[in-house]
Design an enzyme around this catalytic site. Structure first.
Site, PDB file in Angstrom:
ATOM      1  N   GLN A  79      36.880 -27.444  33.701  1.00 20.34           N
ATOM      2  CA  GLN A  79      37.846 -26.510  32.812  1.00 20.34           C
ATOM      3  C   GLN A  79      38.174 -25.420  33.518  1.00 20.34           C
ATOM      4  OE1 GLN A  79      34.621 -27.406  32.282  1.00 20.34           O
ATOM      5  NE2 GLN A  79      34.376 -28.478  30.433  1.00 20.34           N
ATOM      6  N   GLN A 136      43.013 -29.107  33.073  1.00 20.80           N
ATOM      7  CA  GLN A 136      42.373 -29.199  32.099  1.00 20.80           C
ATOM      8  C   GLN A 136      42.002 -27.900  31.360  1.00 20.80           C
ATOM      9  OE1 GLN A 136      38.250 -30.723  33.186  1.00 20.80           O
ATOM     10  NE2 GLN A 136      37.541 -30.717  31.148  1.00 20.80           N
ATOM     11  N   ASP A 137      42.177 -27.880  30.087  1.00 19.99           N
ATOM     12  CA  ASP A 137      41.925 -26.842  29.139  1.00 19.99           C
ATOM     13  C   ASP A 137      42.880 -25.584  29.457  1.00 19.99           C
ATOM     14  OD1 ASP A 137      40.273 -28.538  28.159  1.00 19.99           O
ATOM     15  OD2 ASP A 137      38.280 -27.289  28.535  1.00 19.99           O
ATOM     16  N   ASP A 178      42.908 -32.249  27.004  1.00 21.23           N
ATOM     17  CA  ASP A 178      42.509 -31.143  25.841  1.00 21.23           C
ATOM     18  C   ASP A 178      43.366 -29.651  26.288  1.00 21.23           C
ATOM     19  OD1 ASP A 178      40.940 -32.966  24.977  1.00 21.23           O
ATOM     20  OD2 ASP A 178      39.158 -32.090  25.797  1.00 21.23           O
ATOM     21  N   ARG A 184      41.990 -34.942  19.466  1.00 19.83           N
ATOM     22  CA  ARG A 184      40.712 -35.578  19.425  1.00 19.83           C
ATOM     23  C   ARG A 184      39.838 -34.296  18.768  1.00 19.83           C
ATOM     24  NH1 ARG A 184      37.409 -36.224  24.991  1.00 19.83           N
ATOM     25  NH2 ARG A 184      37.865 -34.312  25.889  1.00 19.83           N
TER      26      ARG A 184
END
Length: 381
Positions: free
Chosen positions: A198, A220-221, A242, A298
């Site tokens: 992350q 990521q993130d 995400d 999600r």
């Protein structure tokens, strides 16, 4: 003979128990659906009630020019605003953004506009709760970039991993933060199959924060929309896994969401952990493009809530649309809605059964800045 009778009794008991469990399960499912329908109805009526109160307040607010009066703290801060300049060539008041922030006294009560000249600022920025009312103002034609490459696995000063929360290049705990014409970046790549990758470009944990014409680059993130009321207008947000996540109650308007996923990933991971929380992400008049295949969201939290309205969805959006993160119990609890979206990815034919196609009334609470109570704190950039 007695043994045979006992066998029949046991069989009868098991049969009755199965019927009872089946009825209980059906009853429980029916109760869940009823509660869900009641919540949707309440949300619509609550929005209508608040709209009436807003209209009444607007009519009664002297000199408001059709808008509600700013909250007292913000009004006072705007009346006493100051401006400082940051330039790497030494022509400003400070050479780094960090120096400008450190010059502001704690428990600041006035708007401090930090005008940042074009350039790449390799700084890790933290704005504590004691410094509200800060504005980062960049150049529209050449926005400055604040960049870093920390990940959740990198060791901090205490020798322990930073984790996702502290991996952010820019972290804002203060309320009333505004950013205009800025680029926030984390260059750490996401490697499929690895853990603790992350790498947050910006974490916003303060409430009543607004971002205008800003870009968020990561993998990521990317954008940790942690908590609070937030507004994003005309922003570009890029990532893979995400890349918009958190528990914020946020309204994204006219934003470009760009996936750089290599395989299958998710655009949002909203963490609404109980039904009483007013959090959730609402996207309006936005665009979804990029690579890979993505879910619109999600369910990080059991009651995750995300709505897309009037949004163009390219073919990268998976037909299912949404993912319950492997927990089917969330299917009856999440609120995933779509309203008048367009593009090949907006085809509803293959959507999961627990996604909602919103009616005009159901979409109403999510398609204006009132969703984030912006009438009393959003100011013109």
């Amino acid at each position: 003979m007695a043994s045979k009778s006992l066998f029949y009794l046991n069989t009868l008991f098991i049969l009755l128990l199965s019927i009872f469990c089946l009825k209980s399960s059906s009853s429980s499912l029916l109760d869940t659906e009823t509660d869900y329908t009641r919540w949707v109805s309440w949300n619509v009526h609550n929005h209508q009630k608040r709209a009436m109160l807003r209209a009444k307040s607007t009519n009664q607010a002297p000199g408001a020019d059709g808008k509600l009066v700013l909250d007292d703290k913000l009004r006072q801060a705007e009346m006493n605003s100051v401006r400082v300049n940051v330039s790497q060539d030494g022509t400003g008041d400070f050479k780094t953004i960090g120096e400008a922030i450190n010059s502001i006294p704690p428990y600041n009560t006035r708007r401090v506009i930090i005008a940042i000249k074009p350039g790449v600022y390799r700084e890790k920025i933290f704005i504590p709760r004691t410094l509200p009312f800060l504005t980062f103002l960049g150049d529209w034609s050449e926005p400055p970039t604040i960049t870093g490459n920390d990940t959740a696995s990198v060791s901090g000063n205490d020798g322990k991993p930073l984790r996702t929360y502290q991996s952010a290049t820019v972290a804002v705990d203060a309320n009333y933060f505004v950013a205009i014409n800025m680029k926030f970046e984390n260059t750490a790549p996401h490697v499929i199959g690895t853990r603790q990758g992350q790498a947050v470009a910006l974490r916003i944990s303060g409430t009543k924060a607004a971002f205008y014409n800003c870009s968020f680059y990561g993998d990521q993130d990317t954008l940790y929309d942690h908590k609070g009321l937030h507004y994003f207008n005309n922003c570009f947000i890029q990532g893979s896994v995400d890349f918009i996540f958190g528990s914020g109650r946020s309204f994204y308007e006219n934003c470009h969401l760009n996936s750089i996923a290599k395989k299958v990933a998710s655009l949002t991971a909203q963490k609404r952990s109980n039904s009483s929380l007013a959090s959730g992400f609402s996207f309006k008049d936005s665009t979804i493009t990029g690579s890979g295949l993505i879910y619109l969201g999600r369910a990080w939290g059991d009651y995750s809530r995300v709505v897309f309205s009037y949004t163009y969805m390219d073919k990268i959006v998976l037909p299912q649309g949404w993912n319950d993160w492997g927990d089917q119990r969330r299917d009856s609890r999440v609120y995933y809605g779509e309203y008048k979206c367009t593009g090949p990815g907006s085809n509803l034919t293959g959507r999961v059964t627990w996604a909602r196609v919103l009616t005009d009334e159901e979409a109403g609470p999510f398609i204006g800045t009132y969703y984030v109570e912006g009438d009393t704190w959003l100011i013109s950039p």
